[in-house]
Design a protein around this motif. Structure first.
Motif, short mmCIF file in Angstrom:
data_model
loop_
_atom_site.label_atom_id
_atom_site.label_comp_id
_atom_site.label_asym_id
_atom_site.label_seq_id
_atom_site.Cartn_x
_atom_site.Cartn_y
_atom_site.Cartn_z
N MET A 1 1.08 -0.25 -8.20
CA MET A 1 1.93 -1.15 -7.51
C MET A 1 1.49 -1.72 -6.14
N SER A 2 1.13 -2.87 -6.02
CA SER A 2 0.41 -3.43 -4.75
C SER A 2 1.47 -3.42 -3.56
N VAL A 3 0.90 -3.08 -2.53
CA VAL A 3 1.82 -2.97 -1.25
C VAL A 3 1.67 -4.09 -0.33
N PRO A 4 2.57 -4.66 -0.06
CA PRO A 4 2.36 -5.96 0.98
C PRO A 4 1.49 -5.61 2.23
N PRO A 5 0.57 -6.42 2.78
CA PRO A 5 -0.17 -6.15 3.93
C PRO A 5 0.84 -6.52 5.20
N ALA A 6 0.85 -5.72 6.26
CA ALA A 6 1.49 -6.01 7.30
C ALA A 6 0.70 -7.25 7.94
N PRO A 7 1.55 -8.47 8.27
CA PRO A 7 1.04 -9.68 8.60
C PRO A 7 0.73 -9.64 10.02
N VAL A 8 -0.27 -10.58 10.34
CA VAL A 8 -0.87 -10.55 11.85
C VAL A 8 -0.32 -11.93 12.08
N ALA A 9 0.95 -12.10 12.88
CA ALA A 9 1.32 -13.65 13.04
C ALA A 9 1.22 -13.98 14.62
N PRO A 10 1.35 -15.12 14.77
CA PRO A 10 1.40 -15.58 16.15
C PRO A 10 2.84 -15.26 16.71
N ARG A 11 3.05 -15.91 18.10
CA ARG A 11 4.10 -15.61 18.77
C ARG A 11 5.41 -15.54 17.81
N THR A 12 6.01 -14.29 17.87
CA THR A 12 7.09 -14.13 17.20
C THR A 12 8.53 -14.55 17.64
N GLY A 13 8.57 -14.28 18.96
CA GLY A 13 9.87 -14.81 19.79
C GLY A 13 10.59 -13.57 20.43
N TYR A 14 11.98 -13.81 20.91
CA TYR A 14 12.39 -12.71 21.49
C TYR A 14 13.26 -12.05 20.74
N SER A 15 13.20 -10.71 21.00
CA SER A 15 14.02 -9.51 20.21
C SER A 15 14.58 -8.77 21.30
N VAL A 16 15.55 -7.80 20.83
CA VAL A 16 16.46 -7.15 21.91
C VAL A 16 16.26 -5.53 21.56
N LEU A 17 16.40 -4.83 22.57
CA LEU A 17 16.47 -3.41 22.42
C LEU A 17 17.85 -2.83 22.59
N MET A 18 18.14 -1.92 21.46
CA MET A 18 19.45 -1.24 21.92
C MET A 18 19.37 -0.52 23.34
N PRO A 19 20.42 -0.90 24.16
CA PRO A 19 20.40 -0.47 25.46
C PRO A 19 20.70 0.79 25.61
N PHE A 20 21.17 1.65 24.71
CA PHE A 20 21.60 3.05 24.61
C PHE A 20 21.45 3.50 23.56
N THR A 21 21.24 4.93 23.37
CA THR A 21 21.36 5.67 22.21
C THR A 21 22.49 5.94 21.64
N PRO A 22 22.89 5.32 20.35
CA PRO A 22 24.07 5.64 19.85
C PRO A 22 24.43 6.86 19.43
N ALA A 23 25.52 7.40 20.22
CA ALA A 23 25.97 8.83 19.72
C ALA A 23 26.66 8.68 18.60
N ARG A 24 27.38 7.69 18.26
CA ARG A 24 27.89 7.50 16.86
C ARG A 24 27.15 6.35 16.21
N PRO A 25 26.86 6.28 14.83
CA PRO A 25 26.15 5.10 14.34
C PRO A 25 26.87 3.65 14.45
N GLU A 26 28.09 3.64 14.33
CA GLU A 26 28.64 2.55 14.51
C GLU A 26 28.37 1.66 15.92
N GLN A 27 28.26 2.46 16.71
CA GLN A 27 27.82 1.72 18.08
C GLN A 27 26.64 0.83 18.04
N GLU A 164 4.65 -2.95 9.72
CA GLU A 164 3.68 -3.00 10.88
C GLU A 164 3.56 -1.36 11.48
N ILE A 165 2.02 -0.96 11.49
CA ILE A 165 2.22 0.32 12.43
C ILE A 165 1.79 -0.16 13.66
N GLY A 166 2.87 0.56 14.63
CA GLY A 166 2.39 0.06 16.12
C GLY A 166 2.04 1.38 16.79
#
Length: 330
Positions: A1-27, A164-166
């Protein structure tokens, strides 16, 4: 089975970071909803000793929020390369969207506490780790008998979105290595001029040496809007004092022209971070202008980090902050 390659793309845009570590997953759900319903491209989490980011993301998917996600970064001493590849693949299947699986060696003291001693070579350990994970995700029969890791295994391939491997990148050596072996370089607290003048050239050098495309560059950028009673230095310290106290972060900041000495004067260090562009503070137009400098430096994806707001004013304020910044810039 072929595995899709990780794309190398131009400017993706804005993303967000979880600003805290959830103590409960629903957070995580309000932030997953923001990512799904706003202009945000991807939801990111970092390493935690409270909850595993893969499990928290999977909870969001099971709750109906299927969005692109990234780990920025998980630390190598906690996972064998096979486990890391398995987690990344399982997460991509669960989310139904591309995943950035970011890795880093962690601080030397953490390596000593987990492994008995730090890696003799941080770059060598990262090279072996990423090589093994990449081979496994590509469906190869991996036979690695390295100085730091041993892996003789094959990971069964599944239909899934690309992964993608970062690599977590702060200094030129790791940036060159990312250029050689990674799909994505992930930075944290790095001012835009430092990325432009140091990180991007090193990535290009590594990619050219390996004869491959230059990886995407992701910058996780701490931000905070002005507001009544808000002290930018206090916000910067709340969200970044731990990183600023680590030797490898302090070294990176000094290389970028920002002198920090958290033992002698934390407040002066925070003010220096703000003045040097490592922490963006101000009105919406000022934040937008500061973020634009990251695009000009060669960044492909900006991750908005409002950890300082969360730690001083709580999750609702952090969520509102992300909404306001995204409306201004995205």
């Amino acid at each position: 089975m072929s595995v899709p390659p990780a794309p190398v793309a131009p400017r993706t845009g804005y993303s967000v970071l979880m600003p805290f570590t959830p103590a409960r997953p629903e957070q995580i759900l309000p932030f997953a909803a923001l990512t799904q319903w706003s202009a945000a491209h991807r939801l990111w989490q970092g390493q935690s000793s409270v909850g595993d980011p893969h499990q928290t993301f999977a909870y969001a998917a099971a709750s109906g929020f299927h969005v692109p996600v990234g780990t920025g970064v998980t630390v190598m001493p906690l996972r064998h390369p096979f486990e890391a590849a398995l987690q990344a693949q399982s997460l991509a299947v669960a989310m139904g969207h591309p995943v950035v699986a970011g890795f880093g060696p962690g601080a030397g003291v953490f390596q000593r506490n987990m492994l008995g001693a730090p890696y003799r070579s941080q770059l060598g350990a990262c090279r072996e780790y990423v090589t093994a994970v990449r081979g496994l995700l590509d469906g190869e029969d991996v036979d690695l008998d390295g100085e730091f890791f041993r892996c003789r295994a094959t990971l069964p391939s599944l239909p899934r979105p690309a992964i993608e491997i970062g690599l977590g990148v702060l200094r030129p050596g790791m940036a060159r290595l990312a250029g050689e072996v990674a799909d994505t370089a992930i930075t944290w607290l790095t001012p835009a001029p430092y990325l432009r003048d140091v990180v991007v050239p090193a990535m290009r050098e590594g990619a050219a040496a390996a004869g491959r495309p230059v990886p995407r560059l992701v910058a996780i950028v701490p931000v905070a809007l002005d507001g009544p009673g808000r002290d930018p230095a206090a916000l910067a310290l709340a969200g970044n004092s731990g990183h600023m106290s680590m030797p490898h972060y302090a070294d990176m900041l000094r290389r970028s022209g920002i002198d920090v000495d958290m033992k002698a004067d934390p407040v002066a260090s925070a003010k220096a971070l703000i003045a040097g562009g490592g922490f963006l503070s101000g009105g919406p137009a000022e934040i937008s202008a500061g973020l634009e400098r990251y695009w000009e430096a060669g960044v492909d994806e900006i991750v908005l980090n409002v950890t300082g707001v969360h730690l001083t004013q709580g999750p609702r304020a952090a969520l509102k902050e992300l909404e306001e910044v995204l409306r201004e810039v995205a």
